[in-house]
Structures are given as C-alpha cells and as structure tokens.
Scaffold this motif. Structure first.
Motif, PDB file in Angstrom:
ATOM      1  N   SER A 298      -4.898  -2.251   1.523  1.00 40.35           N
ATOM      2  CA  SER A 298      -5.164  -2.910   2.436  1.00 40.35           C
ATOM      3  C   SER A 298      -5.832  -2.616   4.083  1.00 40.35           C
ATOM      4  N   ILE A 299      -6.530  -0.815   4.146  1.00 42.60           N
ATOM      5  CA  ILE A 299      -6.035  -1.183   5.506  1.00 42.60           C
ATOM      6  C   ILE A 299      -7.482  -1.277   5.967  1.00 42.60           C
ATOM      7  N   PHE A 300      -8.563  -2.155   5.286  1.00 41.39           N
ATOM      8  CA  PHE A 300      -9.680  -2.021   5.324  1.00 41.39           C
ATOM      9  C   PHE A 300      -9.658  -3.564   5.657  1.00 41.39           C
ATOM     10  N   ARG A 301      -8.653  -4.087   5.539  1.00 36.98           N
ATOM     11  CA  ARG A 301      -8.744  -5.884   5.706  1.00 36.98           C
ATOM     12  C   ARG A 301      -9.689  -6.296   6.967  1.00 36.98           C
ATOM     13  N   SER A 302      -9.815  -5.330   8.132  1.00 38.67           N
ATOM     14  CA  SER A 302     -10.443  -5.680   8.767  1.00 38.67           C
ATOM     15  C   SER A 302     -11.689  -5.535   9.197  1.00 38.67           C
TER      16      SER A 302
ATOM     17  N   THR B 216      -4.814   5.425  -5.972  1.00 38.62           N
ATOM     18  CA  THR B 216      -3.817   4.624  -5.868  1.00 38.62           C
ATOM     19  C   THR B 216      -3.715   4.983  -4.752  1.00 38.62           C
ATOM     20  N   PRO B 217      -2.657   3.258  -4.271  1.00 43.51           N
ATOM     21  CA  PRO B 217      -1.467   3.624  -3.450  1.00 43.51           C
ATOM     22  C   PRO B 217      -0.487   5.094  -3.750  1.00 43.51           C
ATOM     23  N   ALA B 218      -0.310   4.692  -4.814  1.00 43.13           N
ATOM     24  CA  ALA B 218       1.405   6.085  -5.445  1.00 43.13           C
ATOM     25  C   ALA B 218       0.329   7.208  -5.177  1.00 43.13           C
ATOM     26  N   MET B 219      -1.094   7.628  -5.930  1.00 42.32           N
ATOM     27  CA  MET B 219      -1.258   8.765  -4.846  1.00 42.32           C
ATOM     28  C   MET B 219      -1.678   8.908  -3.542  1.00 42.32           C
ATOM     29  N   GLY B 220      -2.012   7.855  -2.870  1.00 39.74           N
ATOM     30  CA  GLY B 220      -2.680   8.022  -1.299  1.00 39.74           C
ATOM     31  C   GLY B 220      -1.089   8.993  -0.288  1.00 39.74           C
ATOM     32  N   ALA B 221       0.350   8.186  -1.075  1.00 37.38           N
ATOM     33  CA  ALA B 221       1.564   8.439  -1.065  1.00 37.38           C
ATOM     34  C   ALA B 221       1.860   9.710  -0.998  1.00 37.38           C
ATOM     35  N   LEU B 222       0.727  10.231  -1.930  1.00 35.31           N
ATOM     36  CA  LEU B 222       2.255  11.971  -1.838  1.00 35.31           C
ATOM     37  C   LEU B 222       1.886  12.423  -0.920  1.00 35.31           C
ATOM     38  N   PRO B 223       1.417  13.258   0.103  1.00 39.93           N
ATOM     39  CA  PRO B 223       1.339  14.189   1.099  1.00 39.93           C
ATOM     40  C   PRO B 223       2.533  12.779   2.373  1.00 39.93           C
ATOM     41  N   THR B 224       2.385  12.006   2.541  1.00 36.90           N
ATOM     42  CA  THR B 224       3.244  11.781   2.981  1.00 36.90           C
ATOM     43  C   THR B 224       4.789  12.314   2.189  1.00 36.90           C
TER      44      THR B 224
ATOM     45  N   GLY C  62       0.434  -1.336  -0.159  1.00 39.17           N
ATOM     46  CA  GLY C  62      -0.289   0.234  -0.551  1.00 39.17           C
ATOM     47  C   GLY C  62       0.823   1.499  -0.205  1.00 39.17           C
ATOM     48  N   ILE C  63       0.657   2.242   0.680  1.00 37.10           N
ATOM     49  CA  ILE C  63       1.287   3.304   0.964  1.00 37.10           C
ATOM     50  C   ILE C  63       2.770   3.327   1.655  1.00 37.10           C
ATOM     51  N   GLY C  64       2.775   2.582   2.045  1.00 34.18           N
ATOM     52  CA  GLY C  64       3.892   2.169   3.030  1.00 34.18           C
ATOM     53  C   GLY C  64       4.894   2.019   1.387  1.00 34.18           C
ATOM     54  N   PHE C  65       4.297   1.487   1.397  1.00 31.80           N
ATOM     55  CA  PHE C  65       5.994   0.378   0.035  1.00 31.80           C
ATOM     56  C   PHE C  65       5.488   1.316  -1.140  1.00 31.80           C
TER      57      PHE C  65
END
Length: 288
Positions: free
Chosen positions: A200-204, A223-231, A23-26
């Motif tokens: 996969s944050i909602f896997r639980s 996408t995860p790549a878009m979600g990672a941009l703020p970080t 996900g975002i971490g990757f």
C-alpha cells in the motif's frame, strides 16, 4: 538463493518493526515471530495493529510457540508520538536485539505535526528520532528500509516537496552509513530495499500511477513476502556485515532474491552524511 527458510532461530530476541500492520512490515514481523522472536509492532493505527497481531497469531499458530506480538502506537509524523512510543518500549523491554525502520510513505502531500515536509519527516526524521531514543537499548542490528528511488535523490533542499520521496530514501541510506561511522560497538546498522512489491506504499499516489505499479509488481510475482526478504536477510543473516545494503538480485533490482547491492555514490558521501546528521539532530532535538 536466500529465502525465509534461511532465517536462523530467533528465540529470545526482541524485534521492533515500524509500520508492521501491513505489507512488507507485516511480513517482516510475521517471519521473525515464526522463528521465535518477540515482535513489537509499532504502528500509527491502534485498531490495525491489533488486527495485525491477530492475523500473525493465526498465521504462525502451527509453526511457533513464540510470545504473542506486542502492539505499540507510533505515529512517525509526530515527534511527541515518537517520544511516547520510545518511552513505552524502554519501559517494557530492557534490551532490543533488532530495530527495523520500515514504515514509509510516498507522494503524501503536506507537513507533519511538527511542520516538516511529510515524506522527509515520516520516512527519515521520525526514524532518526526513534533510533536515537532507543539506541542505548539496542544490542544487535538496526535495519532501515530504503528504495531503488534513492538514486534519484539529491542531498539538498531536504524540506522541499519536489522529488521528496527520492530525497527521503537517500536520507535513509545517508543515515545508515553515518550511523555506522558513529557506532560504539553495541549496534550494527544496515539497509535494504524491497524492489517491487504489491503493498500500500502508493496509497497517496494518483490512481493511474498506483495501478501501474501494482500491476507491474503482480506480473513479476512481487508479493509483500518477497519484498520483505531483503529486510529479513539484513536483520538475521549471520554473514551480514555493518553497512551492507540488501536488495533483489534480479532485473534492475526489482525482482529476485536478496543479495548485497550497491547504493549510489551520493549515499556514501561523508560530508552529506554529516550535514544531514547535524540537521536531523537540530530538527528533532534528539542527539545520539
């Protein structure tokens, strides 16, 4: 419009990213490595971490000659694991330039190995302890990933399972702002939230809730790549300042490109920051 192309050269920098196998971490770790950083993937599952290292090497093979990423086992649900991971990082790296507290869970029921409510223990206490154990090695930035959901949290009943995710994400911001107030000049603390993203944050979570969130994120192109941009902007933008909080600039901060956004008034409550800090030190046994 700030994009991955705006990340400055990271050659010579060492960056540790928690939850970097997916996900975002990757995507955060991959982008930093693509710019030349030595990236430490701190993950709970050794096999998944090794697989992520392989994927990252393949993805970045034509764009960078950075050192191969390093995998370190870290289970944020166990303070013993946090201490072991911090000791390994300290042994291998005399200095860290960036710590990204990214890993997180939502709707996970039960308690951690140390008896803490799972979401509070993993999302906040584990990262609090890791940061404290590495702080004297960090000569750069500490970026903690929060959520839009922090607005629904209250700074009380920290170990109650009710509304635990929102409370834990509020804790991430209280910790960030409280850390900046205590900073000694070596490290700068910032925060970010991804908006929506197909991770996969909602896997639980219940199947219907997980499906609804993933469908909405896909429809918005998150996408995860878009979600990672703020970080990534918090981690690398030379113009970013201590205490900045980055999120998407579009509709309800769900979509768009990263910009400085406002945290809730509760996140800036100094008394709440101090109460949480005292509690976190007592529960983890880690004192800054």
């Amino acid at each position: 419009m700030w994009t991955e192309a705006d990340i400055p050269d990271q050659t010579g920098r060492v960056a540790l990213v928690t939850g970097a196998n997916t996900g975002i971490g990757f995507e955060t770790a991959r982008a930093l490595a693509a710019r030349g950083a030595t990236v430490v993937l701190a993950c709970r599952d050794d096999a998944k971490a090794r697989a992520a290292v392989g994927r990252m090497a393949e993805t970045n093979s034509t764009t960078t000659s950075a050192p191969e990423p390093v995998a370190v086992r870290l289970d944020l649900a166990s303070l013993a694991s946090v201490r072991a991971a911090a000791a390994e990082v300290r042994k291998r790296f005399p200095q860290l330039d960036l710590l990204v507290n990214n890993a997180g869970v939502t709707n996970l029921q039960g308690t951690t190995a140390d008896g803490f409510e799972a979401q509070f223990g993993i999302n906040h206490l584990g990262h609090f302890a890791l940061t404290g154990l590495l702080l004297d090695r960090i000569h750069g930035r500490i970026v903690t990933v929060s959520s839009i959901g922090h607005r629904f949290g209250r700074a009380r009943d920290w170990e109650s399972p009710r509304n635990a995710y929102a409370r834990a994400k509020l804790a991430n911001l209280l910790f960030t702002f409280g850390l900046n107030r205590r900073a000694d000049g070596r490290a700068v603390a910032m925060a970010a939230h991804p908006g929506g993203a197909t991770t996969s944050i909602f896997r639980s979570s219940p199947g219907w809730f997980r499906g609804l969130n993933l469908a909405a994120a896909r429809a918005l192109g998150r996408t995860p790549a878009m979600g990672a941009l703020p970080t990534l902007r918090a981690a690398t933008d030379p113009a970013a300042r201590a205490g900045d909080y980055f999120g998407p600039d579009g509709l309800l901060e769900i979509r768009g490109y990263p910009t400085v956004v406002a945290a809730s008034a509760r996140a800036h409550d100094v008394d709440a920051q101090d109460r949480l800090w005292t509690l976190s030190e007592r529960l983890t046994g880690v004192r800054f």
